[in-house]
Design a protein around this motif. Structure first.
Motif, PDB file in Angstrom:
ATOM      1  N   LYS A   1      49.776  53.177  34.365  1.00 44.85           N
ATOM      2  CA  LYS A   1      48.457  52.907  33.794  1.00 44.85           C
ATOM      3  C   LYS A   1      48.471  53.163  32.279  1.00 44.85           C
ATOM      4  CE  LYS A   1      43.586  53.658  34.743  1.00 44.85           C
ATOM      5  NZ  LYS A   1      43.184  52.300  35.118  1.00 44.85           N
TER       6      LYS A   1
ATOM      7  N   GLU B   1      44.891  44.777  36.500  1.00 41.43           N
ATOM      8  CA  GLU B   1      46.220  45.339  36.663  1.00 41.43           C
ATOM      9  C   GLU B   1      46.366  45.782  38.108  1.00 41.43           C
ATOM     10  OE1 GLU B   1      48.470  45.276  34.446  1.00 41.43           O
ATOM     11  OE2 GLU B   1      47.470  45.155  32.506  1.00 41.43           O
ATOM     12  N   VAL B   2      47.569  45.655  38.649  1.00 42.94           N
ATOM     13  CA  VAL B   2      47.824  46.019  40.044  1.00 42.94           C
ATOM     14  C   VAL B   2      48.882  47.116  40.102  1.00 42.94           C
ATOM     15  CG1 VAL B   2      48.591  45.171  42.297  1.00 42.94           C
ATOM     16  CG2 VAL B   2      47.363  43.635  40.747  1.00 42.94           C
TER      17      VAL B   2
ATOM     18  N   LYS C   1      39.454  42.610  33.416  1.00 43.63           N
ATOM     19  CA  LYS C   1      40.218  43.120  32.269  1.00 43.63           C
ATOM     20  C   LYS C   1      40.024  44.632  32.119  1.00 43.63           C
ATOM     21  CE  LYS C   1      41.200  41.936  27.461  1.00 43.63           C
ATOM     22  NZ  LYS C   1      41.392  43.348  27.087  1.00 43.63           N
ATOM     23  N   GLY C   2      41.129  45.345  32.004  1.00 44.76           N
ATOM     24  CA  GLY C   2      41.049  46.787  31.836  1.00 44.76           C
ATOM     25  C   GLY C   2      40.781  47.543  33.133  1.00 44.76           C
TER      26      GLY C   2
ATOM     27  N   GLN D   1      45.317  39.553  40.125  1.00 44.02           N
ATOM     28  CA  GLN D   1      45.837  39.010  38.867  1.00 44.02           C
ATOM     29  C   GLN D   1      44.982  37.830  38.406  1.00 44.02           C
ATOM     30  OE1 GLN D   1      49.852  38.327  40.193  1.00 44.02           O
ATOM     31  NE2 GLN D   1      50.567  40.346  39.521  1.00 44.02           N
TER      32      GLN D   1
ATOM     33  N   ASP E   1      40.343  51.723  39.789  1.00 41.25           N
ATOM     34  CA  ASP E   1      38.928  51.378  39.824  1.00 41.25           C
ATOM     35  C   ASP E   1      38.521  50.880  41.209  1.00 41.25           C
ATOM     36  OD1 ASP E   1      38.217  51.629  36.849  1.00 41.25           O
ATOM     37  OD2 ASP E   1      40.046  50.442  36.845  1.00 41.25           O
TER      38      ASP E   1
ATOM     39  N   THR F   1      41.951  48.480  37.125  1.00 45.85           N
ATOM     40  CA  THR F   1      43.178  48.627  37.912  1.00 45.85           C
ATOM     41  C   THR F   1      42.848  48.712  39.391  1.00 45.85           C
ATOM     42  OG1 THR F   1      44.271  49.805  36.104  1.00 45.85           O
ATOM     43  CG2 THR F   1      45.179  50.123  38.304  1.00 45.85           C
TER      44      THR F   1
ATOM     45  N   PHE G   1      41.530  51.669  25.547  1.00 43.11           N
ATOM     46  CA  PHE G   1      42.070  50.367  25.149  1.00 43.11           C
ATOM     47  C   PHE G   1      42.074  50.170  23.632  1.00 43.11           C
ATOM     48  CE2 PHE G   1      40.268  49.904  29.445  1.00 43.11           C
ATOM     49  CZ  PHE G   1      41.455  49.702  30.116  1.00 43.11           C
TER      50      PHE G   1
ATOM     51  N   GLU H   1      38.840  35.007  34.872  1.00 45.64           N
ATOM     52  CA  GLU H   1      40.119  35.659  34.561  1.00 45.64           C
ATOM     53  C   GLU H   1      39.982  36.879  33.658  1.00 45.64           C
ATOM     54  OE1 GLU H   1      42.843  33.053  32.537  1.00 45.64           O
ATOM     55  OE2 GLU H   1      41.318  32.317  31.170  1.00 45.64           O
TER      56      GLU H   1
END
Lengths: 316, 316, 316
Positions: free
Chosen positions: C56, A64-65, A35-36, A59, A105, A38, C28, A31
């Motif tokens: 973003k 992030e989506v 992180k960080g 998710q 990304d 997209t 971040f 999970e």
């Protein structure tokens, strides 16, 4: 993994399926991996399952989506190199792909076959140009000729239902439909089955031959009954003619899958990528039977996307 | 809580309102309760307040939110069991509901009354079929006959403005509109007021009687002035005729709420679910007065959704 | 910062640019600053770059994002105070702004010029009324006359390419287009350049004079070649006539930017806010050259939004 647009982008199907099944058991095991990061999901065509399963997969990995609904009319891309853009196209695909690469990304893109221009569809005009210019990994959310996230989900589903014989018999059977439907799901399933340890048979009416590029090692027959004999899995799907490109040809026999036809199978499990035209492609009795895997396939779309995103994230 | 589609799904209104008020004071008190859980918000009709307040409520609880804008045209559902789907419907509601259940832990769905077919609307055709097939808890984001998240927000708002007498007098008054408007907000408010410790009066022109199912214990009068007398809260809302189903009937008197009409009230607070047709349903002077609670109601939509999602999450 | 709608909302441009560049290095660094805060992004017009970069930027700061696509047709706002709303408008902007303020801690809004009514556009009718009624900080995502997030991104981009002389020469050159395009990007770039330590020149054909309000201290010439001489940065942009409001006037000379025209510059860097009509506004050879900064500008949209959101969050 640097991209995911066909079966050629994976190194070991069995390992990938097992990794997906591990994620299904423990969806949040990674999970924080994303992180960080997209992921941008670009839809040039409508989507329900792909939209929601990809979002959930991302998710689960902590990404992030960002979803971009880019109807082909609303955001008309120019495809020709060197074009003088004094017409209806408002942005060159090279600029779109590069700009999206600045914000994401990973980029997922859905670009269906238009079914008007065979050459453009076969050459994956949109996907290939988008990938040429994008500077980040690209994942196909169904392109003109293939739908690899669906096929991987199908492989996961088949793996969850082992058979007692050495190899399961898997049959892809054409089904009727009232509309002109692309070949992507059928081509892709054929490609992935040929990479799997199964006996694979394709059956369809004369005139509905798929592009040989995707069926070269498969047994192909126009005799549906013969194809279904002893089948362990029956995958039902409509597609339009490839020879008479995009046309819906008249068929004499009734190709709808019914319980009667399944009598010759080995109590076959039934698969369909959905949405399904009930009682046109397949009868209710088949779809709602205990042997139907259609909702399991839908659920496995999450883990097919999640294992692909995970593989890509690990190499970013 | 296993579902939330009407007042019947709650056990104790006072406790629920107090829990919502506690969440309003400390919105992030349960910010990890929904971790790893996904709510799908399916809109068959447009939405502003419900869309944003539900999203915020879910985020306050740490849930992931997936929004699906499914215009009834764009994603045409088949409703008939056994239908031969060779027409314009592209997915059976049973498949849609089951597939969404694979991706979501809770599903919110908005499906307005069509106001064309009274029987279909009364029977909540869309909501009831969706719930029949969904395998996860369903929350109504306004259905054909009820809008319970709005009514709960209204109860929260009334509770924030206690009166000095034993029971407040609450009046639901019909208001003019130029369009044909569903009965859901009015039915629902009536239902929740009858579950509350208030004196409840409904007033409307002749011909605008609501379905008796929702008004059986309420005082109903066509005399607006009499209804408004000593009122502590006046809830303004238009609805179309239920008898002449979906019709806008001519009205002789002027039913728009104005400061003059409010003179007979007990300095009544004014409520409206928004959006409001200013100077048609209610005059600016009323809506912009100190007694107007319209923006408080809008804000309380967050906590009404949040307490419902919390109750459901606790029983997942 | 309490709002961000023009250059007047900032106190020190150099400091702001440096803070943005610091965020670019460590996006971040403030990932918990926006925890529990929600930004609403309201689009009355379509958007790609602004939509994705704002999302973003907010996510980098730990905010929740709610996007509202409010096509002007779909959600027709009433603008007149005291209007009797018995027509096509369904919600007064005062109610929309107040309700959104209940759900969001910051609101970004995009409201293009209509190019039909000069007075309405100049007075920023939509933005100014929205801000009058909103009770939370408002950020322009491009309004009728200005696009400050784009201009700040442009300043960041210029700062990343220092020149050896004391001040860079920056030229804004008009370019041809087949459609009627608003003045917001051009006005805004002019405004921000005049607040920067640069030599700023605007060049355009006769008839394309910008609103003097934004160009008062700039050198303006209709001689493109003279303007381009020794330029360090050339910003290319089309806009419609301001005098003949919204019209596309015929131009005799060829204003498309080509490598030949750039010969007189100081190896100028090329800027464009995108999307660009290739080979109409600027030739491919220029856009795809090493001197092109167009994708850097797009990327810097993230940090321009992020620094603005950060400044606002710090004062909430």
């Amino acid at each position: 993994m640097k991209q995911f647009i066909s079966v050629k982008d994976i190194t070991n199907l069995n390992e990938l399926v097992n990794e997906a099944l591990a994620l299904k058991k423990d969806p949040f095991a990674f999970e924080t991996l994303g992180k960080g990061k997209t992921i941008g999901l670009v839809f040039l065509n409508s989507s329900l399952r792909t939209r929601m399963s990809s979002q959930k997969a991302a998710q689960n990995l902590g990404m992030e989506v960002m979803v971009l609904n880019a109807g082909q009319d609303a955001w008309n891309w120019e495809f020709e190199e060197g074009a003088i853009m004094n017409g209806t196209t408002v942005e060159h695909i090279k600029d779109a792909a590069r700009v999206l690469s600045e914000y994401c990304d990973i980029i997922g893109i859905r670009c269906f076959a238009g079914l008007k221009n065979k050459e453009e569809d076969i050459q994956e005009k949109t996907l290939s140009l988008f990938m040429k210019y994008a500077t980040v990994p690209v994942v196909s959310l169904e392109s003109a000729t293939l739908h690899p996230l669906q096929s991987l989900a199908d492989c996961i589903t088949i793996a969850e239902h082992p058979v007692t014989k050495p190899k399961p018999k898997v049959v892809l059977t054409w089904a009727p439909h009232i509309k002109s439907i692309p070949h992507a799901v059928a081509n892709s399933f054929s490609e992935w089955m040929q990479a799997s340890d199964v006996d694979f048979v394709i059956t369809h009416p004369k005139g509905y031959e798929l592009d040989e590029k995707y069926t070269q090692n498969a047994v192909v027959t126009t005799n549906q009954e013969e194809a279904l004999k002893d089948a362990d899995f029956v995958y039902v799907k409509n597609w339009s003619s490839f020879t008479d490109y995009g046309q819906v040809l008249p068929t004499k026999e009734d190709w709808m899958l019914t319980p009667e036809k399944l009598a010759v199978t080995n109590s076959a499990k039934i698969m369909h990528c959905l949405p399904v035209r009930r009682n046109v492609e397949v009868s209710d009795a088949v779809l709602d039977s205990e042997n139907s895997l259609i909702y399991e396939q839908a659920k496995n779309r999450i883990y097919s996307a999640q294992v692909v995103f995970k593989k890509i994230l690990e190499q970013l």
